[in-house]
Design a protein around this motif. Structure first.
Motif, PDB file in Angstrom:
ATOM      1  N   THR A  53       0.403   6.711 -11.030  1.00  0.00           N
ATOM      2  CA  THR A  53      -0.115   7.914 -10.394  1.00  0.00           C
ATOM      3  C   THR A  53      -0.172   9.019 -11.439  1.00  0.00           C
ATOM      4  N   VAL A  54      -1.233   9.782 -11.378  1.00  0.00           N
ATOM      5  CA  VAL A  54      -1.375  10.889 -12.325  1.00  0.00           C
ATOM      6  C   VAL A  54      -1.096  12.187 -11.572  1.00  0.00           C
ATOM      7  N   VAL A  55      -0.019  12.851 -11.969  1.00  0.00           N
ATOM      8  CA  VAL A  55       0.385  14.088 -11.302  1.00  0.00           C
ATOM      9  C   VAL A  55      -0.326  15.250 -11.966  1.00  0.00           C
TER      10      VAL A  55
ATOM     11  N   ARG B 285       0.845  -1.182   0.000  1.00  0.00           N
ATOM     12  CA  ARG B 285       0.000   0.000   0.000  1.00  0.00           C
ATOM     13  C   ARG B 285       0.889   1.243   0.000  1.00  0.00           C
ATOM     14  N   LEU B 286       0.647   2.123  -0.972  1.00  0.00           N
ATOM     15  CA  LEU B 286       1.427   3.353  -1.072  1.00  0.00           C
ATOM     16  C   LEU B 286       0.593   4.502  -0.528  1.00  0.00           C
ATOM     17  N   GLN B 287       1.251   5.405   0.176  1.00  0.00           N
ATOM     18  CA  GLN B 287       0.534   6.574   0.681  1.00  0.00           C
ATOM     19  C   GLN B 287       1.256   7.849   0.254  1.00  0.00           C
ATOM     20  N   PRO B 288       0.603   8.622  -0.609  1.00  0.00           N
ATOM     21  CA  PRO B 288       1.247   9.874  -1.049  1.00  0.00           C
ATOM     22  C   PRO B 288       1.237  10.906   0.075  1.00  0.00           C
TER      23      PRO B 288
ATOM     24  N   GLU C 166       4.865   6.169 -13.436  1.00  0.00           N
ATOM     25  CA  GLU C 166       4.881   4.847 -12.811  1.00  0.00           C
ATOM     26  C   GLU C 166       5.831   4.883 -11.613  1.00  0.00           C
ATOM     27  N   ILE C 167       5.437   4.221 -10.536  1.00  0.00           N
ATOM     28  CA  ILE C 167       6.326   4.018  -9.389  1.00  0.00           C
ATOM     29  C   ILE C 167       6.498   2.512  -9.257  1.00  0.00           C
ATOM     30  N   LYS C 168       7.723   2.059  -9.450  1.00  0.00           N
ATOM     31  CA  LYS C 168       7.984   0.617  -9.439  1.00  0.00           C
ATOM     32  C   LYS C 168       8.766   0.265  -8.179  1.00  0.00           C
ATOM     33  N   LEU C 169       8.266  -0.726  -7.470  1.00  0.00           N
ATOM     34  CA  LEU C 169       8.943  -1.169  -6.257  1.00  0.00           C
ATOM     35  C   LEU C 169       9.389  -2.617  -6.426  1.00  0.00           C
TER      36      LEU C 169
ATOM     37  N   GLN D 283       9.094  19.496  -6.740  1.00  0.00           N
ATOM     38  CA  GLN D 283       9.327  19.634  -5.305  1.00  0.00           C
ATOM     39  C   GLN D 283       9.628  18.261  -4.714  1.00  0.00           C
ATOM     40  N   MET D 284      10.738  18.175  -4.001  1.00  0.00           N
ATOM     41  CA  MET D 284      11.127  16.907  -3.385  1.00  0.00           C
ATOM     42  C   MET D 284      10.143  16.571  -2.270  1.00  0.00           C
ATOM     43  N   HIS D 285       9.750  15.314  -2.183  1.00  0.00           N
ATOM     44  CA  HIS D 285       8.787  14.937  -1.153  1.00  0.00           C
ATOM     45  C   HIS D 285       8.924  13.449  -0.810  1.00  0.00           C
ATOM     46  N   ALA D 286       8.132  13.000   0.143  1.00  0.00           N
ATOM     47  CA  ALA D 286       8.237  11.617   0.623  1.00  0.00           C
ATOM     48  C   ALA D 286       6.900  10.889   0.509  1.00  0.00           C
ATOM     49  N   TRP D 287       6.956   9.580   0.274  1.00  0.00           N
ATOM     50  CA  TRP D 287       5.778   8.707   0.292  1.00  0.00           C
ATOM     51  C   TRP D 287       5.990   7.679   1.400  1.00  0.00           C
ATOM     52  N   GLU D 288       4.898   7.073   1.801  1.00  0.00           N
ATOM     53  CA  GLU D 288       5.010   5.944   2.727  1.00  0.00           C
ATOM     54  C   GLU D 288       4.571   4.693   1.998  1.00  0.00           C
TER      55      GLU D 288
END
Lengths: 425, 147
Positions: free
Chosen positions: B142-144, B49-52, B124-127, B61-66
């Motif tokens: 994710t659509v920015v 589960r990804l949390q923006p 795309e965010i690939k893990l 802008q640099m940022h973090a996800w969980e």
């Protein structure tokens, strides 16, 4: 009718206009979809956020540092032959560039001089992004053999001789230089490098501090230089406000060009936002200036950036090195194949005022640039991101434009010209 | 942000607010794009589960996800190794940064720092996850949006 009701009605009216409706007003000449309007709004200069603070330079907002920086920027004594200043290749009356394919300082460079306007918005400087701050960037050319070809010791001595009071008012006392060699630096001639190597580390650190402060002053000046509104910006404002008269600011050909820019030309893919750049690096198959010595672009810059003593992690950076310096901490992997032959997306503001184009001035005109993207040749180094006819990319489509669209696109690019604002001039 | 030339500040504020909501409504979302942030990995070893961030970050802008890693039956997976990759499939380029997991916030919940999007659109965010159940991977869409 209550105030909030009136505001809601007014807001709804504005939205309907944005979505392409109009009521009892002069109809708009140019209709744009809601999605297009949102895109146009994101590209106007008013949408530009304030420049991010550079935590590595605590003097960047100092007016005294900026005033000193402006003098240093124009001081040709800071060069091996006394004839080259920053302004030689970044002339204020020429869009802060020089109009020639590759920079000419003491020698001849290998890349196009970039306009320094609004570069404080970019995390990476130079075409290959080998510097991570404006102050560190300013130091590079001083010791580059093709540019100022001077050394940090020579620069420090000149600061003491010609700018001492202003320097000390900002940065504190200059060190005693009596025992220093006349000229020494780690990147100079063999003789200059030998002289540098003989200096104790403590003296090298003192020299580096003065040198870094020179960069910080120049950065404080450069930071103040920005773009003013173009006809495009005023057109977008008029369009968003439903002002039919204001839409006359762009000719029908320019508007067709704008449609090609955000549509089939795919230009806004990378040239996006109020500065018309994603501040990223791309390989678009631009021909090599010297095929015998291919330029690796971004791929060739990562190692130098990581070990640069004047980067955000370095001893002369004012940033919090554990929590700050995020760009460096999350720097891309040098081995990423997309970096090979990739160069920074330049801003397109005032682009018509500064031929020739591309990272080594390979293309003489905007017509040639647009034709390049339509032709989408294969890259000689790495792989072009552009899709080519017959080599259809899984997701991306080739750029297909008619001759008329090519002309319109160039017309539109000319509407991006506006004033350069140099408050200290 | 949309700007208006008229000097009616309250008007502009209300208009901007409603405009933001309704202009989004006149946009068409990308067809058939699954933007679910709660997915099984390809081999079914994990549920990710990804949390923006709470408020959408600005472009560049640099940022973090969980990211939360669990077994298919919902048990948190501790001490997983997670590699982050991604890019824009429609534009043929990767992420402008190299994000990575910097710490485990709680059992099975990790912090990805160094995320940045350089333009609006589909990313795309690939893990790639390495945990007690073995290696597996998953791709999120994710659509920015701008603004």
């Amino acid at each position: 009718m209550g105030r909030s009701t009136r505001l809601l009605l007014a807001g709804s009216l504005a939205v309907l206009l944005l979505c392409g409706f109009s009521f009892n007003r002069t109809p708009l000449r140019d209709r744009w979809s809601g999605e297009e309007l949102k895109l146009l709004a994101s590209m106007q200069l008013d949408a530009l956020p304030p420049a991010p603070a550079d935590a590595s330079n605590r003097f960047e907002r100092s007016p005294a540092a900026a005033a000193l920086g402006r003098k240093l920027f124009h001081d040709a004594r800071l060069s091996a032959n006394g004839q080259v200043s920053c302004a030689t290749c970044h002339a204020a009356d020429r869009q802060f560039q020089d109009g020639v394919p590759v920079g000419k300082g003491v020698g001849t460079g290998t890349r196009r001089s970039m306009p320094i306007i609004a570069t404080t918005h970019s995390p990476w400087k130079f075409w290959d992004g080998r510097k991570d701050s404006l102050w560190s960037q300013a130091l590079g050319p001083l010791e580059d053999g093709a540019e100022h070809a001077t050394t940090r010791v020579h620069v420090s001595r000149l600061v003491r001789q010609h700018h001492r009071d202003e320097y000390e008012a900002v940065f504190g006392r200059l060190p005693d230089m009596a025992a220093w060699p006349a000229d020494a630096g780690p990147l100079g001639t063999p003789e200059q490098r030998r002289a540098w190597a003989t200096l104790p580390a403590s003296v090298q650190a003192e020299v580096n501090r003065v040198f870094a402060n020179v960069g910080k002053a120049i950065a404080a000046y450069e930071r103040s230089v920005s773009y003013g509104a173009s006809r495009f910006d005023r057109y977008v404002q008029a369009t968003l406000a439903g002002d039919a008269q204001g839409q006359q600011l762009l000719s029908p050909a320019e508007v067709r060009g704008l449609r090609a820019f955000i549509g089939p030309g795919q230009c806004a893919t990378c040239h996006n936002g109020p500065l018309f750049t994603d501040q990223h690096f791309h390989n678009t198959g631009v021909p090599q200036r010297d095929p015998g010595r291919p330029d690796l672009g971004r791929a060739g810059a990562i190692a130098a950036l990581s070990r640069d003593e004047f980067n955000c992690f370095g001893p002369h950076s004012d940033a919090d090195k554990t929590r700050g310096c995020e760009e460096l901490r999350f720097l891309v992997d040098e081995a990423d194949p997309a970096l090979k032959g990739a160069f920074k997306t330049p801003s397109l503001r005032n682009v018509a005022l500064r031929p020739p184009y591309m990272h080594a001035g390979q293309l003489p005109s905007l017509q040639a640039v647009v034709a390049h993207y339509v032709a989408s040749p294969a890259a000689t180094v790495g792989h072009s991101e552009l899709a080519r006819e017959g080599h259809v990319h899984v997701e991306r489509q080739p750029i297909r434009l008619s001759e008329a669209q090519l002309r319109d696109l160039v017309s539109f690019l000319e509407a991006l010209s506006g004033p350069v604002i140099d408050p200290l001039r | 942000m949309t700007r208006f030339t008229r000097p009616l500040k309250p008007f502009a504020q209300a208009a901007s607010l409603v405009a933001l909501l309704l202009v989004s409504a006149c946009m068409s979302p990308p067809a058939n794009l699954d933007t679910s942030l709660d997915r099984q990995t390809v081999e079914g070893r994990y549920r990710i589960r990804l949390q923006p961030p709470a408020s959408a970050p600005a472009i560049n802008q640099m940022h973090a996800w969980e990211v939360s890693v669990a077994t298919p039956d919902g048990q948190p997976v501790r001490q997983a190794r997670i590699a982050v990759d991604g890019g824009m499939p429609q534009h043929g380029h990767g992420l402008p940064t190299r994000p990575r997991v910097t710490r485990e916030l709680a059992d099975g919940r990790y912090l990805i720092e160094g995320m940045k999007f350089s333009m609006t659109g589909w990313w795309e965010i690939k893990l790639a996850v390495q945990g007690e159940q073995g290696a597996d991977k998953v791709t999120f869409n994710t659509v920015v949006k701008g603004g």
